[in-house]
Design an enzyme around this catalytic site. Structure first.
Site, PDB file in Angstrom:
ATOM      1  N   HIS A  87      54.231  34.325   5.704  1.00 14.31           N
ATOM      2  CA  HIS A  87      54.851  34.819   4.299  1.00 14.31           C
ATOM      3  C   HIS A  87      55.677  33.910   3.569  1.00 14.31           C
ATOM      4  CE1 HIS A  87      53.373  39.040   5.227  1.00 14.31           C
ATOM      5  NE2 HIS A  87      53.734  38.955   6.519  1.00 14.31           N
ATOM      6  N   ARG A 105      45.163  43.803  -7.468  1.00 14.54           N
ATOM      7  CA  ARG A 105      45.195  44.231  -6.271  1.00 14.54           C
ATOM      8  C   ARG A 105      46.045  45.448  -6.206  1.00 14.54           C
ATOM      9  NH1 ARG A 105      46.979  38.632  -5.548  1.00 14.54           N
ATOM     10  NH2 ARG A 105      45.337  37.622  -4.339  1.00 14.54           N
ATOM     11  N   ARG A 153      40.542  46.042  -8.308  1.00 17.47           N
ATOM     12  CA  ARG A 153      40.038  46.034  -6.930  1.00 17.47           C
ATOM     13  C   ARG A 153      40.465  47.566  -6.261  1.00 17.47           C
ATOM     14  NH1 ARG A 153      41.397  41.751  -2.277  1.00 17.47           N
ATOM     15  NH2 ARG A 153      43.355  42.955  -2.469  1.00 17.47           N
ATOM     16  N   GLU A 187      32.811  39.379   1.308  1.00 16.11           N
ATOM     17  CA  GLU A 187      33.658  38.766   2.044  1.00 16.11           C
ATOM     18  C   GLU A 187      33.178  39.045   3.554  1.00 16.11           C
ATOM     19  OE1 GLU A 187      37.456  40.710   1.458  1.00 16.11           O
ATOM     20  OE2 GLU A 187      36.633  42.544   0.709  1.00 16.11           O
ATOM     21  N   ASN A 244      38.763  33.859   1.495  1.00 17.31           N
ATOM     22  CA  ASN A 244      39.839  33.894   2.672  1.00 17.31           C
ATOM     23  C   ASN A 244      39.092  34.655   3.721  1.00 17.31           C
ATOM     24  OD1 ASN A 244      40.969  32.900   0.323  1.00 17.31           O
ATOM     25  ND2 ASN A 244      42.783  34.536   0.565  1.00 17.31           N
ATOM     26  N   ASP A 245      38.641  35.971   3.636  1.00 19.71           N
ATOM     27  CA  ASP A 245      38.429  36.605   4.604  1.00 19.71           C
ATOM     28  C   ASP A 245      36.947  36.261   5.165  1.00 19.71           C
ATOM     29  OD1 ASP A 245      40.068  38.358   5.542  1.00 19.71           O
ATOM     30  OD2 ASP A 245      39.663  40.129   4.081  1.00 19.71           O
ATOM     31  N   ARG A 251      43.348  33.344  10.253  1.00 24.46           N
ATOM     32  CA  ARG A 251      43.843  32.513   9.557  1.00 24.46           C
ATOM     33  C   ARG A 251      45.474  32.828   9.717  1.00 24.46           C
ATOM     34  NH1 ARG A 251      44.380  35.043   3.975  1.00 24.46           N
ATOM     35  NH2 ARG A 251      43.212  37.101   4.096  1.00 24.46           N
ATOM     36  N   CYS A 260      37.120  35.109  -6.238  1.00 25.45           N
ATOM     37  CA  CYS A 260      38.773  35.299  -6.250  1.00 25.45           C
ATOM     38  C   CYS A 260      39.329  34.940  -5.135  1.00 25.45           C
ATOM     39  CB  CYS A 260      38.602  37.081  -6.745  1.00 25.45           C
ATOM     40  SG  CYS A 260      38.233  38.123  -5.293  1.00 25.45           S
TER      41      CYS A 260
END
Length: 539
Positions: free
Chosen positions: A187, A292, A328, A426, A449-450, A460, A497
């Site tokens: 984070h 998001r 999304r 993804e 990412n996924d 990750r 994205c």
């Protein structure tokens, strides 16, 4: 002296090194006589801690957006966790000990329990439970937390920085931060990237560097301590060059995203909520490629109403003044837990009950969101994107629910526009059947990412695997090309994205592959535009 670590965010920082000293809470075990009064002391301190975290959340939303601020809501929920609270109150009651000792002991016990788990998401909660416990102890002891002192901006060094510590920092006094621990996907790392602060992790510095002159090279992951004149001159020139590049990037505002040989591509922004729209517009985004929507759920104490969602979507649509806004649908689960959804703990939440799986399992929640989106569509240009798709069957069911929603709105006389429907690619499953999926939808957006995580079987979030995590892996690049080819063959436009879209070392590759759109964080739009405008695809 030269120390090597890992870069979290690029850039050059030159200044004094300052070690961030956390105020250690010295806790002694004390015998108490009034058990109920001590439990009240703990409860009051817990509520005060939650109020502080609410303040951090509001501050973080302004600085880094709703999605990155959500960790402070997670911390608030952890403070109310029944197991955690009961452990503390039971210890006070049965052992007749002071609240500070009970909180410290429970914090240590829970932290060790999380750290020993196989699930990497739960391992990361070990640091969080220590953070919230220290906060409660500080309140019980009326102690102050660590801070940056002095007027001169510094390069901040720390063992590690909790998100709550990062958000409290006076940004005007921090040139960069360097930590011994942490992961490139933590984070705090995300906060650093969003705040544009050069940052390094994995630097094993000694305490005697405090006050010495230093240079952070965020490009190579290097910290120079007491650099000689030659190194200093080299980095002063590099820093000046960086600042000049930033000024040149601003000159790209208003320019087209077109290559030297005339190939155009859409360049959109990823946003976490309504507050991020201003950032997208100020960086000249052509539209919103990923809105998001889960922030509405993460910041709410109960299911957000249709009206609340409609207001948020309508605001974004209006502010973007006709530019495309891709919303999304709800993507919670995995590392984004929402208390009032009452979801059971899972062994492997990244592969569990999340995103579209929740929506199809709880259609009443899904329909409320779709009604709000379609109502907002009347006020702008909205497209809808569905996450974590693995089958044609799911898409067909989604389209049935969409048809029901549109029929309801028509019957009620509520105006709306037709929206493009798209899906996130993804999962490897979605890649392999992308030819079939393309016949059902208007567009694909690849969540790299996924997709990388699932394809390489690498979490990750796990810092031990950073050296194995390779977003440039040949398998990933082949998958991207396959999705573009299948999408175009069956009439879909295709975008990215995920964070890979902002990787300028791959921009020319994406153009050559035939991508129609890249959606990146607002801060990266002009850098990617510069790369596009300097590329000749045929070469």
């Amino acid at each position: 002296m030269v120390l090597e670590g890992k870069s979290v965010f690029g850039g050059i920082a030159i200044g004094r090194l300052s070690i961030y000293n956390k105020k250690e809470n010295q806790v002694k075990r004390e015998k108490i006589t009034d058990v109920e009064a001590e439990i009240t002391r703990f409860t009051d301190a817990k509520e005060t801690a939650k109020e502080q975290l609410k303040g951090f959340y509001k501050k973080a939303v302004k600085e880094v957006g709703e999605v990155n601020a959500a960790i402070f809501e997670v911390h608030q929920m952890m403070l109310d966790d029944l197991d955690y609270v009961e452990s503390i109150t039971n210890m006070i009651r049965t052992q007749e000990v002071n609240a500070e000792f009970a909180v410290a002991s429970t914090g240590d016990n829970f932290s060790k329990m999380f750290a020993a788990m196989d699930d990497d998401y739960m391992k990361e909660r070990a640091a969080d439970v220590k953070d919230i416990s220290n906060r409660v102890i500080s309140i019980l002891q009326n102690a102050e937390n660590g801070s940056v002192t002095g007027e001169e901006p510094v390069i901040l060094l720390a063992d590690d920085l909790a998100p709550s510590e990062t958000v409290q920092l006076d940004k005007s006094k921090v040139l960069s931060f360097v930590t011994r621990h942490g992961s490139t996907n933590s984070h705090t790392a995300i906060l650093a990237r969003t705040m544009n602060i050069p940052a390094l992790i994995g630097i094993d510095f000694s305490e005697d560097v405090n006050g010495k002159m230093g240079i952070v090279d965020g490009y190579t992951g290097t910290l120079y301590i007491e650099p000689d004149e030659e190194i200093m001159k080299k980095y002063e020139a590099k820093k000046a060059e960086d600042e000049n590049k930033k000024r040149l990037l601003l000159e790209l505002k208003g320019k087209e995203n077109v290559t030297l040989d005339g190939k155009k591509i859409n360049l959109y922004a990823n946003i976490g909520g309504v507050a991020d729209v201003a950032n997208a517009l100020s960086n000249d985004a052509g539209g919103i490629g990923l809105f998001r929507s889960e922030f509405l759920y993460l910041e709410s104490e109960d299911y957000p109403t249709e009206e609340a969602q409609f207001a948020a979507y309508k605001t974004v649509a209006e502010n973007m003044a006709g530019k495309k806004v891709i919303i999304r649908t709800l993507d919670i689960g995995a590392d984004k837990q929402v208390d009032y959804f009452h979801m059971e703990k899972e062994e492997n939440p990244a592969m569990g009950y999340r995103a579209i799986r929740i929506c199809l399992d709880r259609p009443e929640i899904f329909k409320t969101q779709l009604r709000a989106i379609y109502r907002a569509s009347y006020y702008g240009t909205i497209s809808i994107m569905f996450p974590m798709i693995i089958s044609v069957k799911e898409v067909k069911r989604i389209k049935e629910i969409v048809a029901e929603v549109k029929a309801e709105l028509t019957a009620e006389g509520i105006p709306f526009k037709d929206c493009e429907l798209g899906i996130m690619i993804e999962t490897p499953a979605a890649v392999m059947i992308s030819d079939l999926l393309a016949e059902e939808v208007d567009f694909f957006s690849i969540g790299t990412n996924d997709l990388t995580q699932y394809t390489l079987a690498i979490d990750r979030q796990n810092p031990k695997l950073d050296s194995f995590y390779d977003s440039h892996h040949e398998a990933i690049l082949r998958m991207l090309q396959m999705v573009v080819d299948n999408g175009h063959k069956h009439g879909c436009w295709v975008g990215i994205c995920g964070e890979l879209g902002a990787d300028t070392t791959l921009t020319s590759t994406f153009l050559k592959m035939g991508f129609d759109e890249l959606s990146v964080s607002p801060a990266m739009i002009l850098r990617v535009r510069e790369e596009i405008r300097n590329t000749k695809v045929e070469e």
